[in-house]
Design a protein around this motif. Structure first.
Motif, mmCIF file in Angstrom:
data_model
loop_
_atom_site.group_PDB
_atom_site.id
_atom_site.type_symbol
_atom_site.label_atom_id
_atom_site.label_comp_id
_atom_site.label_asym_id
_atom_site.label_seq_id
_atom_site.Cartn_x
_atom_site.Cartn_y
_atom_site.Cartn_z
ATOM 1 N N ARG A 73 -1.600 -9.710 1.923
ATOM 2 C CA ARG A 73 -2.802 -8.975 2.328
ATOM 3 C C ARG A 73 -3.100 -7.922 1.269
ATOM 4 O O ARG A 73 -2.208 -7.183 0.840
ATOM 5 C CB ARG A 73 -2.600 -8.304 3.685
ATOM 6 C CG ARG A 73 -2.541 -9.272 4.840
ATOM 7 C CD ARG A 73 -2.474 -8.500 6.153
ATOM 8 N NE ARG A 73 -3.653 -7.665 6.345
ATOM 9 C CZ ARG A 73 -3.641 -6.472 6.938
ATOM 10 N NH1 ARG A 73 -2.509 -5.957 7.395
ATOM 11 N NH2 ARG A 73 -4.754 -5.785 7.080
ATOM 12 N N PRO A 74 -4.355 -7.822 0.822
ATOM 13 C CA PRO A 74 -4.686 -6.900 -0.270
ATOM 14 C C PRO A 74 -4.832 -5.452 0.185
ATOM 15 O O PRO A 74 -5.878 -4.819 0.012
ATOM 16 C CB PRO A 74 -6.015 -7.462 -0.797
ATOM 17 C CG PRO A 74 -6.654 -8.081 0.403
ATOM 18 C CD PRO A 74 -5.517 -8.647 1.225
ATOM 19 N N THR A 75 -3.766 -4.918 0.781
ATOM 20 C CA THR A 75 -3.762 -3.508 1.158
ATOM 21 C C THR A 75 -3.133 -2.692 0.042
ATOM 22 O O THR A 75 -2.342 -3.209 -0.763
ATOM 23 C CB THR A 75 -2.964 -3.285 2.449
ATOM 24 O OG1 THR A 75 -1.587 -3.633 2.220
ATOM 25 C CG2 THR A 75 -3.526 -4.138 3.587
ATOM 26 N N LEU A 76 -3.444 -1.427 -0.008
ATOM 27 C CA LEU A 76 -2.914 -0.564 -1.063
ATOM 28 C C LEU A 76 -1.395 -0.556 -1.041
ATOM 29 O O LEU A 76 -0.737 -0.682 -2.090
ATOM 30 C CB LEU A 76 -3.457 0.856 -0.877
ATOM 31 C CG LEU A 76 -2.970 1.916 -1.870
ATOM 32 C CD1 LEU A 76 -3.316 1.507 -3.295
ATOM 33 C CD2 LEU A 76 -3.571 3.276 -1.544
ATOM 34 N N GLU A 77 -0.806 -0.446 0.128
ATOM 35 C CA GLU A 77 0.646 -0.360 0.226
ATOM 36 C C GLU A 77 1.341 -1.628 -0.248
ATOM 37 O O GLU A 77 2.297 -1.574 -1.026
ATOM 38 C CB GLU A 77 1.058 -0.042 1.675
ATOM 39 C CG GLU A 77 0.651 1.343 2.156
ATOM 40 C CD GLU A 77 -0.819 1.441 2.532
ATOM 41 O OE1 GLU A 77 -1.308 2.577 2.696
ATOM 42 O OE2 GLU A 77 -1.490 0.388 2.641
ATOM 43 N N SER A 78 0.857 -2.787 0.207
ATOM 44 C CA SER A 78 1.520 -4.040 -0.165
ATOM 45 C C SER A 78 1.345 -4.346 -1.642
ATOM 46 O O SER A 78 2.257 -4.854 -2.304
ATOM 47 C CB SER A 78 0.982 -5.204 0.685
ATOM 48 O OG SER A 78 -0.407 -5.385 0.481
ATOM 49 N N VAL A 79 0.175 -4.020 -2.201
ATOM 50 C CA VAL A 79 -0.063 -4.288 -3.618
ATOM 51 C C VAL A 79 0.805 -3.402 -4.495
ATOM 52 O O VAL A 79 1.415 -3.861 -5.470
ATOM 53 C CB VAL A 79 -1.557 -4.099 -3.959
ATOM 54 C CG1 VAL A 79 -1.772 -4.149 -5.469
ATOM 55 C CG2 VAL A 79 -2.394 -5.165 -3.271
ATOM 56 N N VAL A 80 0.887 -2.124 -4.162
ATOM 57 C CA VAL A 80 1.733 -1.207 -4.940
ATOM 58 C C VAL A 80 3.192 -1.641 -4.863
ATOM 59 O O VAL A 80 3.921 -1.630 -5.858
ATOM 60 C CB VAL A 80 1.568 0.240 -4.442
ATOM 61 C CG1 VAL A 80 2.614 1.148 -5.067
ATOM 62 C CG2 VAL A 80 0.168 0.752 -4.791
ATOM 63 N N ALA A 81 3.622 -2.061 -3.695
ATOM 64 C CA ALA A 81 5.010 -2.493 -3.545
ATOM 65 C C ALA A 81 5.303 -3.759 -4.341
ATOM 66 O O ALA A 81 6.404 -3.925 -4.878
ATOM 67 C CB ALA A 81 5.328 -2.727 -2.063
ATOM 68 N N TRP A 82 4.324 -4.647 -4.441
ATOM 69 C CA TRP A 82 4.548 -5.908 -5.160
ATOM 70 C C TRP A 82 4.510 -5.722 -6.669
ATOM 71 O O TRP A 82 5.069 -6.508 -7.420
ATOM 72 C CB TRP A 82 3.521 -6.941 -4.718
ATOM 73 C CG TRP A 82 3.935 -8.338 -5.033
ATOM 74 C CD1 TRP A 82 4.995 -9.027 -4.529
ATOM 75 C CD2 TRP A 82 3.296 -9.235 -5.955
ATOM 76 N NE1 TRP A 82 5.057 -10.285 -5.068
ATOM 77 C CE2 TRP A 82 4.029 -10.444 -5.947
ATOM 78 C CE3 TRP A 82 2.184 -9.133 -6.780
ATOM 79 C CZ2 TRP A 82 3.680 -11.535 -6.720
ATOM 80 C CZ3 TRP A 82 1.829 -10.226 -7.551
ATOM 81 C CH2 TRP A 82 2.584 -11.410 -7.523
ATOM 82 N N ALA A 83 3.832 -4.679 -7.136
ATOM 83 C CA ALA A 83 3.797 -4.312 -8.560
ATOM 84 C C ALA A 83 3.341 -5.461 -9.462
ATOM 85 O O ALA A 83 4.100 -5.964 -10.284
ATOM 86 C CB ALA A 83 5.161 -3.808 -9.006
ATOM 87 N N PRO A 84 2.072 -5.897 -9.342
ATOM 88 C CA PRO A 84 1.592 -7.015 -10.169
ATOM 89 C C PRO A 84 1.402 -6.598 -11.626
ATOM 90 O O PRO A 84 1.161 -5.433 -11.937
ATOM 91 C CB PRO A 84 0.246 -7.358 -9.532
ATOM 92 C CG PRO A 84 -0.221 -6.068 -8.945
ATOM 93 C CD PRO A 84 1.017 -5.381 -8.449
ATOM 94 N N ASP A 85 1.486 -7.579 -12.512
ATOM 95 C CA ASP A 85 1.125 -7.370 -13.915
ATOM 96 C C ASP A 85 -0.362 -7.591 -14.133
ATOM 97 O O ASP A 85 -1.002 -6.912 -14.937
ATOM 98 C CB ASP A 85 1.905 -8.340 -14.812
ATOM 99 C CG ASP A 85 3.401 -8.158 -14.712
ATOM 100 O OD1 ASP A 85 3.866 -7.043 -14.968
ATOM 101 O OD2 ASP A 85 4.090 -9.144 -14.356
#
Length: 274
Positions: free
Chosen positions: A76-88
């Motif tokens: 899910r494109p939420t701020l928390e999940s995206v920051v935790a996943w740390a994409p390049d």
């Protein structure tokens, strides 16, 4: 630390302390995140070998590459999940709110935004940009060549008389000049009967008074959508049944992508119909 930042940091710390389920990519693989269904298509087509996280809509019925989504994680494109996943790299069309995009910029994440397209040259540009960000330039060029071949093989013969056709959705909308639908119609040798630029609603009364020679129907395969839309009106249904028509599936129409070229051979059949 600001109060707004505190929940994000707390979530990241919690995930780190509990042990995240996100695996580390191997070798030179990138961690690539797609923020919406359109971006999913580009990432799946060009991201082989990378660690992909797709949107929750990647395997929906109106996703062109829904079969390829199997086996990929969906985030899910939420701020928390995206920051935790740390994409390049992050690829998006419309997905991601301002807060999320600002955070990605602060982190120095490469963000590629797929642009709206009024023609297939613009689609080629989007393919090239995503391919470059994913270090898959050769794959991007191959995809562009396949799209060009599809368009060339289905283009109208030189000097052929354009045949009038109206693109119509079940919801009663059409697509005029300056759109990828219009580019598909004209490439196939059809004259767009919309009579306006961009997208707009079609009145049933107008169709009754001045029906087009042909109909190109879009999104009619979504049987539960727009069940009472103007495109499903009994009068419109009779007009469609009395004229040559083709149906373009929703999965072909939801994204300014290379697979819109697949509409051209279908529309060419409409052009040649008797």
């Amino acid at each position: 630390m600001t109060r707004a930042a505190a929940p994000v940091v707390a979530t990241v710390l919690l995930l780190a302390g509990c042990g995240s389920s996100f695996s580390e990519p191997e070798g030179d693989a990138l961690r690539v995140l797609s923020l919406d269904q359109c971006a999913d298509q580009y990432v799946m087509a060009l991201g082989e070998g990378h660690d992909l996280a797709l949107s929750p809509r990647a395997d929906d019925p109106d996703s062109w590459l829904r079969a390829e989504a199997a086996g990929h994680q969906m985030l899910r494109p939420t701020l928390e999940s995206v920051v935790a996943w740390a994409p390049d790299v992050v690829v998006r069309y419309w997905g991601g709110d301002a807060r999320l995009l600002a955070q990605l910029e602060r982190q120095g994440v490469t963000v590629v935004t797929i642009a709206d397209a009024a023609d297939f040259a613009s689609v080629e540009q989007s393919i090239a940009e995503v391919a470059q960000a994913l270090d898959r330039r050769a794959e991007g060029q191959a995809l562009i060549r396949r799209m060009r071949t599809t368009l060339d093989d289905s283009a109208a013969p030189e000097g052929a008389r354009p045949v009038s056709a109206l693109y119509l959705t079940a919801g009663g909308f059409t697509s005029g000049s300056g759109t990828l639908i219009d580019a598909s119609l004209t490439t196939a040798g059809l004259e767009n009967a919309a009579g306006h630029a961009g997208f707009g609603a079609v009145r049933v009364e107008r169709l009754a008074m001045d029906p087009p020679e042909r109909f190109a129907l879009g999104f009619y395969d979504q049987t539960r959508a727009d069940r009472r839309g103007p495109g499903r009106h009994p009068l419109v249904k009779r007009l469609v049944e009395d004229r040559p028509n083709v149906r373009l599936p929703a999965a072909m129409l939801t994204c300014p992508a290379w697979f819109m070229a697949e509409a051209v051979p279908v529309l060419a059949e409409l052009r040649d119909a008797q």
